[in-house]
Design an enzyme around this catalytic site. Structure first.
Site, mmCIF file in Angstrom:
data_model
loop_
_atom_site.group_PDB
_atom_site.id
_atom_site.type_symbol
_atom_site.label_atom_id
_atom_site.label_comp_id
_atom_site.label_asym_id
_atom_site.label_seq_id
_atom_site.Cartn_x
_atom_site.Cartn_y
_atom_site.Cartn_z
ATOM 1 N N SER A 125 0.825 -1.207 0.000
ATOM 2 C CA SER A 125 0.000 0.000 0.000
ATOM 3 C C SER A 125 0.859 1.257 0.000
ATOM 4 C CB SER A 125 -0.899 -0.005 1.250
ATOM 5 O OG SER A 125 -1.517 1.249 1.427
ATOM 6 N N TYR A 150 -1.598 -1.000 10.921
ATOM 7 C CA TYR A 150 -1.884 -1.546 9.579
ATOM 8 C C TYR A 150 -0.749 -1.177 8.630
ATOM 9 C CZ TYR A 150 -3.342 -1.332 4.776
ATOM 10 O OH TYR A 150 -3.356 -1.451 3.416
ATOM 11 N N LYS A 154 2.391 -3.559 6.579
ATOM 12 C CA LYS A 154 2.769 -3.546 5.160
ATOM 13 C C LYS A 154 4.265 -3.279 5.013
ATOM 14 C CE LYS A 154 -1.257 -4.360 3.396
ATOM 15 N NZ LYS A 154 -1.545 -5.673 2.774
HETATM 16 C C1 WQD Z 1 -9.830 9.113 1.270
HETATM 17 C C2 WQD Z 1 -10.054 10.606 1.487
HETATM 18 C C3 WQD Z 1 -10.382 11.256 3.776
HETATM 19 C C4 WQD Z 1 -14.229 9.259 4.339
HETATM 20 C C5 WQD Z 1 -6.970 4.200 3.298
HETATM 21 C C6 WQD Z 1 -5.747 3.421 3.678
HETATM 22 C C7 WQD Z 1 -5.105 2.865 2.446
HETATM 23 C C8 WQD Z 1 -6.117 2.062 1.694
HETATM 24 C C9 WQD Z 1 -7.288 2.952 1.313
HETATM 25 C C10 WQD Z 1 -6.003 -0.215 2.393
HETATM 26 C C11 WQD Z 1 -9.317 11.117 2.696
HETATM 27 C C12 WQD Z 1 -11.623 11.529 2.944
HETATM 28 C C13 WQD Z 1 -13.036 9.718 3.789
HETATM 29 C C14 WQD Z 1 -15.245 10.191 4.681
HETATM 30 C C15 WQD Z 1 -13.844 11.974 3.895
HETATM 31 N N1 WQD Z 1 -6.575 0.981 2.470
HETATM 32 N N2 WQD Z 1 -12.861 11.055 3.567
HETATM 33 N N3 WQD Z 1 -15.013 11.521 4.438
HETATM 34 O O1 WQD Z 1 -7.439 7.074 4.122
HETATM 35 O O2 WQD Z 1 -6.700 7.636 1.753
HETATM 36 O O3 WQD Z 1 -6.574 5.297 2.521
HETATM 37 O O4 WQD Z 1 -7.850 3.417 2.540
HETATM 38 O O5 WQD Z 1 -5.088 -0.541 1.712
HETATM 39 O O6 WQD Z 1 -4.016 2.070 2.837
HETATM 40 O O7 WQD Z 1 -4.823 4.302 4.281
HETATM 41 O O8 WQD Z 1 -8.785 6.324 2.107
HETATM 42 O O9 WQD Z 1 -11.159 6.447 1.518
HETATM 43 O O10 WQD Z 1 -10.518 6.502 3.981
HETATM 44 O O11 WQD Z 1 -10.070 8.464 2.531
HETATM 45 O O12 WQD Z 1 -13.643 13.192 3.684
HETATM 46 O O13 WQD Z 1 -16.338 9.843 5.191
HETATM 47 O O14 WQD Z 1 -11.443 10.821 1.742
HETATM 48 O O15 WQD Z 1 -10.121 12.336 4.660
HETATM 49 O O16 WQD Z 1 -8.832 12.396 2.366
HETATM 50 P P1 WQD Z 1 -7.345 6.698 2.695
HETATM 51 P P2 WQD Z 1 -10.211 6.879 2.570
#
Ligand code: WQD
Length: 341
Positions: A125, A150, A154
């Protein structure tokens, strides 16, 4: 036909990869303990493929269970290892569960098939980069102290794989560093199945749009980005699935492969949260109910990948854009709303 073991093969990325393996002429063998997946996905895969892929319900953390697998499936051409716990926030609350599950499964798998000439693709990741100093982030960027257990699993897993190769293993290994997988298969028969309240952006968007959630909160619009919201490299899950086939092909054919490599798998473009929301509204015609809220602890401000290496080494690049990601995610949400699994 070359058999490829797909651990976590009933999960979001795993199930899409099973489809692309068959499309590429491989025979997938699915292993899944159903801790974070739905067994009905096997039936959904049968509808797409026209046959039911081989599936073993087992937990890779138990050596006895994996020994039985090796006796039934001794002759694999490759392994794609997805099976792992992957919720960033949950890992902070339950570090031992994450270290135990993610390390025991990997170590048992590597040990069970050691000595075999296998092509091994590991699901890593972009979280290993943390907040990169330079963007787009290349594979040469320093791996930073993980922000979560997590992310640490990785990082350490990649070190374990390098040590295995350095010991003279018969394996060939590639770690694929995913950015943000989203979207669903064009058939809308498989897609992301978050358990409980979605942690990730896109399933929260589609569940809000369909009425399962009242409102989406944008976690901060005061970041140092053009519209103030966070930027990520969102990649269509079908493009991501195809990258795994490309990684196998590369290990099968490359003459310059040294035994271990790491490759970024993303689009090479960043999209902000607000841009994703607007793309969703534009492609689906559905107005989304959202508000701006406080920042989410642990979020990096902006990250997107340099994907030159994937194009040069794996001869792979993405074909589907954010609009397609939103449309397929929405079609899947509508499908499971009418056809609960
Ligand atoms: C994306 C953006 C949030 C929810 C994580 C892991 C990564 C991978 C993917 C496993 C961010 C914003 C989110 C919400 C929001 N997982 N957001 N409101 O955190 O980039 O990555 O998931 O492999 O390893 O780190 O993904 O989809 O949670 O967030 O504003 O209700 O959306 O702040 O900027 P993230 P995400």
């Amino acid at each position: 036909m070359s058999k490829i073991l797909v651990t976590g093969g009933l999960g979001f990325i795993g199930s899409h990869t099973v489809v692309e393996l068959v499309n590429a002429g491989y025979e997938p063998v699915i292993v899944d303990n159903l801790s974070n997946s739905n067994p009905k996905i096997l039936d959904q895969l049968s509808k797409i493929l026209g046959f039911k892929p081989n599936y073993y319900k087992l937990d890779l953390c138990y050596e006895q269970e994996i020994a039985e697998l090796v006796s039934k499936e001794p002759d694999l051409a490759g392994i794609i290892h997805f099976a792992a716990s992957k919720a960033v926030g949950e890992s902070v609350q339950k570090p031992l569960m994450y270290y135990k599950n993610n390390f025991f499964s990997l170590l048992n798998l590597l040990e069970a098939y050691q000595g075999k000439k296998l092509n091994f693709v590991f699901s890593s990741s972009c979280t290993v980069y943390g907040q990169p100093d330079e963007l787009p982030v290349t594979e040469k960027a320093p791996v930073k102290k993980a922000q979560s257990p997590y992310g640490n699993t990785k990082q350490v897993a990649e070190e374990i794989l390098q040590d295995v190769i350095a010991s003279g293993s018969a394996y060939k290994i590639i770690s694929l560093r995913y950015f943000n997988p989203v979207g669903a298969h064009q058939s809308a028969l498989i897609g992301e199945l978050p358990i409980g309240v979605p942690q990730n952006l896109v399933p929260f968007i589609t569940q809000t749009a369909i009425g399962k959630r009242q409102k989406l909160t944008v976690f901060g619009d005061d970041y140092n980005t053009p519209d103030g919201s966070n930027i990520r490299d969102y990649i269509h899950v079908v493009d991501l699935a195809k990258a795994h086939v490309a990684a196998l092909r590369y290990m099968e054919t490359a003459t310059d492969f040294t035994g271990y490599d790491v490759v970024n798998i993303g689009t090479g473009k960043g999209s902000s949260v607000l841009e994703v929301i607007h793309a969703f509204e534009k492609t689906t015609g559905v107005k989304l109910n959202y508000e701006i809220g406080p920042r989410r602890p642990g979020d990096v401000e902006q990250v997107w990948g340099d994907v030159t290496k994937a194009a040069e080494k794996l001869k792979w690049k993405t074909e589907l854009d954010v609009d397609q990601m939103m449309l397929t995610a929405w079609n899947w949400e509508k499908y499971i709303n009418e056809n609960p699994l």
